[in-house]
Scaffold this active site. Sequence first.
Site, PDB file in Angstrom:
ATOM      1  N   GLU A  87       0.821  -1.195   0.000  1.00  0.00           N
ATOM      2  CA  GLU A  87       0.000   0.000   0.000  1.00  0.00           C
ATOM      3  C   GLU A  87       0.863   1.256   0.000  1.00  0.00           C
ATOM      4  O   GLU A  87       1.923   1.299   0.606  1.00  0.00           O
ATOM      5  CB  GLU A  87      -0.955  -0.033   1.193  1.00  0.00           C
TER       6      GLU A  87
ATOM      7  N   CYS B  96       3.735   8.329   1.047  1.00  0.00           N
ATOM      8  CA  CYS B  96       4.161   7.357   2.060  1.00  0.00           C
ATOM      9  C   CYS B  96       4.317   6.004   1.362  1.00  0.00           C
ATOM     10  O   CYS B  96       3.349   5.467   0.838  1.00  0.00           O
ATOM     11  CB  CYS B  96       3.092   7.298   3.153  1.00  0.00           C
TER      12      CYS B  96
ATOM     13  N   CYS C  25       5.805  -7.260   7.754  1.00  0.00           N
ATOM     14  CA  CYS C  25       6.920  -6.820   8.596  1.00  0.00           C
ATOM     15  C   CYS C  25       7.290  -7.973   9.520  1.00  0.00           C
ATOM     16  O   CYS C  25       6.405  -8.677  10.011  1.00  0.00           O
ATOM     17  CB  CYS C  25       6.496  -5.596   9.422  1.00  0.00           C
TER      18      CYS C  25
ATOM     19  N   CYS D  52       5.214  -5.068  16.531  1.00  0.00           N
ATOM     20  CA  CYS D  52       4.780  -4.004  17.432  1.00  0.00           C
ATOM     21  C   CYS D  52       3.281  -4.226  17.701  1.00  0.00           C
ATOM     22  O   CYS D  52       2.505  -4.418  16.754  1.00  0.00           O
ATOM     23  CB  CYS D  52       5.033  -2.646  16.802  1.00  0.00           C
TER      24      CYS D  52
ATOM     25  N   CYS E 172       0.427  -2.071  15.966  1.00  0.00           N
ATOM     26  CA  CYS E 172       0.503  -1.848  14.516  1.00  0.00           C
ATOM     27  C   CYS E 172      -0.107  -3.017  13.770  1.00  0.00           C
ATOM     28  O   CYS E 172       0.266  -4.165  13.996  1.00  0.00           O
ATOM     29  CB  CYS E 172       1.963  -1.677  14.113  1.00  0.00           C
TER      30      CYS E 172
ATOM     31  N   CYS F 248      -1.803   5.970   9.565  1.00  0.00           N
ATOM     32  CA  CYS F 248      -0.672   5.198  10.081  1.00  0.00           C
ATOM     33  C   CYS F 248      -1.146   3.931  10.759  1.00  0.00           C
ATOM     34  O   CYS F 248      -2.037   3.965  11.591  1.00  0.00           O
ATOM     35  CB  CYS F 248       0.070   5.969  11.157  1.00  0.00           C
TER      36      CYS F 248
HETATM   37  N1  SAH Z   1       8.437   0.184  10.406  1.00  0.00           N
HETATM   38  C1  SAH Z   1       8.729   1.549  10.494  1.00  0.00           C
HETATM   39  C2  SAH Z   1       7.952   2.400   9.532  1.00  0.00           C
HETATM   40  C3  SAH Z   1       6.488   2.094   9.336  1.00  0.00           C
HETATM   41  S1  SAH Z   1       5.379   2.499  10.611  1.00  0.00           S
HETATM   42  C4  SAH Z   1       8.535   2.036  11.903  1.00  0.00           C
HETATM   43  O1  SAH Z   1       8.005   1.312  12.708  1.00  0.00           O
HETATM   44  O2  SAH Z   1       8.969   3.137  12.201  1.00  0.00           O
HETATM   45  C5  SAH Z   1       5.070   4.249  10.483  1.00  0.00           C
HETATM   46  C6  SAH Z   1       4.625   4.868  11.804  1.00  0.00           C
HETATM   47  O3  SAH Z   1       3.257   4.551  12.109  1.00  0.00           O
HETATM   48  C7  SAH Z   1       5.455   4.368  12.973  1.00  0.00           C
HETATM   49  O4  SAH Z   1       5.799   5.405  13.831  1.00  0.00           O
HETATM   50  C8  SAH Z   1       4.492   3.437  13.640  1.00  0.00           C
HETATM   51  O5  SAH Z   1       4.858   3.233  14.965  1.00  0.00           O
HETATM   52  C9  SAH Z   1       3.181   4.151  13.466  1.00  0.00           C
HETATM   53  N2  SAH Z   1       2.009   3.308  13.699  1.00  0.00           N
HETATM   54  C10 SAH Z   1       1.903   1.979  13.508  1.00  0.00           C
HETATM   55  N3  SAH Z   1       0.672   1.553  13.859  1.00  0.00           N
HETATM   56  C11 SAH Z   1      -0.035   2.635  14.263  1.00  0.00           C
HETATM   57  C12 SAH Z   1      -1.378   2.825  14.708  1.00  0.00           C
HETATM   58  N4  SAH Z   1      -2.234   1.832  14.773  1.00  0.00           N
HETATM   59  N5  SAH Z   1      -1.751   4.080  15.032  1.00  0.00           N
HETATM   60  C13 SAH Z   1      -0.898   5.107  14.903  1.00  0.00           C
HETATM   61  N6  SAH Z   1       0.383   4.977  14.488  1.00  0.00           N
HETATM   62  C14 SAH Z   1       0.821   3.758  14.162  1.00  0.00           C
HETATM   63 FE1  SF4 Z   2       6.809  -3.157  11.589  1.00  0.00          FE
HETATM   64 FE2  SF4 Z   2       4.594  -1.851  12.294  1.00  0.00          FE
HETATM   65 FE3  SF4 Z   2       6.559  -2.132  14.052  1.00  0.00          FE
HETATM   66 FE4  SF4 Z   2       6.884  -0.483  11.959  1.00  0.00          FE
HETATM   67  S1  SF4 Z   2       5.408  -0.235  13.630  1.00  0.00           S
HETATM   68  S2  SF4 Z   2       8.356  -2.012  12.740  1.00  0.00           S
HETATM   69  S3  SF4 Z   2       5.722  -1.611  10.380  1.00  0.00           S
HETATM   70  S4  SF4 Z   2       5.346  -3.813  13.163  1.00  0.00           S
END
Ligand code: SAH
Ligand code: SF4
Length: 393
Positions: free
Chosen positions: A116, A129, A136, A140, A143, A370
């Site tokens: 995406e 973006c 991944c 986390c 996420c 995000c």
């Molecule tokens: N993997 C990388 C980049 C992708 S995530 C990283 O983790 O930095 C891009 C941003 O969106 C990151 O700061 C991540 O923590 C945030 N993010 C992920 N899930 C989210 C959610 N459900 N609500 C708000 N931000 C989120």
């Molecule tokens: Fe992977 Fe989501 Fe964690 Fe970014 S925030 S490292 S995309 S699991």
Amino acid sequence: MTASAPVTQDVLTIPRKLPEGGKLNLVGLTREGLRDALIAAGTPEKQARMRTGQIWQWIYQKGAREFGAMTNLSKDYRAQLDEHFTIAVPEIVSKQVSLDGTRKYLMRIAGGHEVEVVYIPEEDRGTLCISSQVGCTLTCTFCHTGTQKLVRNLTAGEVIGQVMVARDDLDEWPRPGEGSGERPRLISNIVLMGMGEPLYNFENVRDAMKIAMDGEGIAISRRRITLSTSGVVPAIAKTAEEIGCMLAVSFHATTDEVRDVLVPINKKWRIKKLLEALREYPKASNSERITFEYVMLKDVNDSDEDARRLVKLIAGIPAKINLIPFNEWPGAPYQRSDWDRIEKFADIIYKAGYASPIRTPRGEDIMAACGQLKSATERGRKSKAEIEAETGI
Ligand code: SAH
Ligand code: SF4
């Protein structure tokens, strides 16, 4: 692991060269790689530099997708190129446009995988973006991408290809007879904040960003490219040296105890180690400041005490703190902090001397915000399956 050790992960990266007999895709090759490929395909060494420059401009400055269009090359040479090479980019599977103008694309890459890509227009800029991996490997807990198993790393061509395809859709390539810079740029910024951990696909992301920055092509300055990492510490110094873009870090917690749960890579590289690497980054890359991303999770990481601890931890690092109201997804184990809580948190940080913008969720109606970047695809698939079940097709 020492700071200079290579960061590798056991994930599949598809090789650049196609199988014997197949054509090599020129998209994603560095200038050097392009030159080598042209020589290997019979371009005389003496001409290789000039030809590289010409083909580069056709692909990245003018958006050409066929060798036949490269009118400053002889017909025979164009045919020779066509025999050996392709100019291939991802394919748009679907596009959704939000009420706020945000566009979300589902793009298909080799092997039928999908990523995406989100375009966010704002008054003074347009941000694309992009994704670096399908899924991944990290998990986390807030996420949704993290709940999708990693399928594979994207190639450099697939990373820069997302930018090229978005430019196609926005009609951003210069039109015939039009000089570059005549129209305002629609994609003025790139953020590596889509699916995946960019620093676990370092070489491909680096090569793609070099192409994005190249002045004779897409020409987006390194200050307008932001790479977001969850904290792959050994790759941070390498990012400064070899890419030199702006850095954002998914910080999200102020104690190792909480960060271990939210961003489990923290068990490998603790907050202290991460901060040490970040402290060096602005110096090494000439970047002004680091963006600390901080997702606001109700009763998990959003207390006044957290805000004060955060300010203490980052003391001395040129920083801005981007507060991200949690975007919910089906089955998520967290809730978004209340608005007044987020404002109070922001206020403490602001009073300590840091910019603390609250990121307005964009494209929520199309699940483009995000962390929502998996659910929409899944939902799409589910409803398709449902339709199929209903119609019996
Ligand atoms: N993997 C990388 C980049 C992708 S995530 C990283 O983790 O930095 C891009 C941003 O969106 C990151 O700061 C991540 O923590 C945030 N993010 C992920 N899930 C989210 C959610 N459900 N609500 C708000 N931000 C989120
Ligand atoms: Fe992977 Fe989501 Fe964690 Fe970014 S925030 S490292 S995309 S699991």
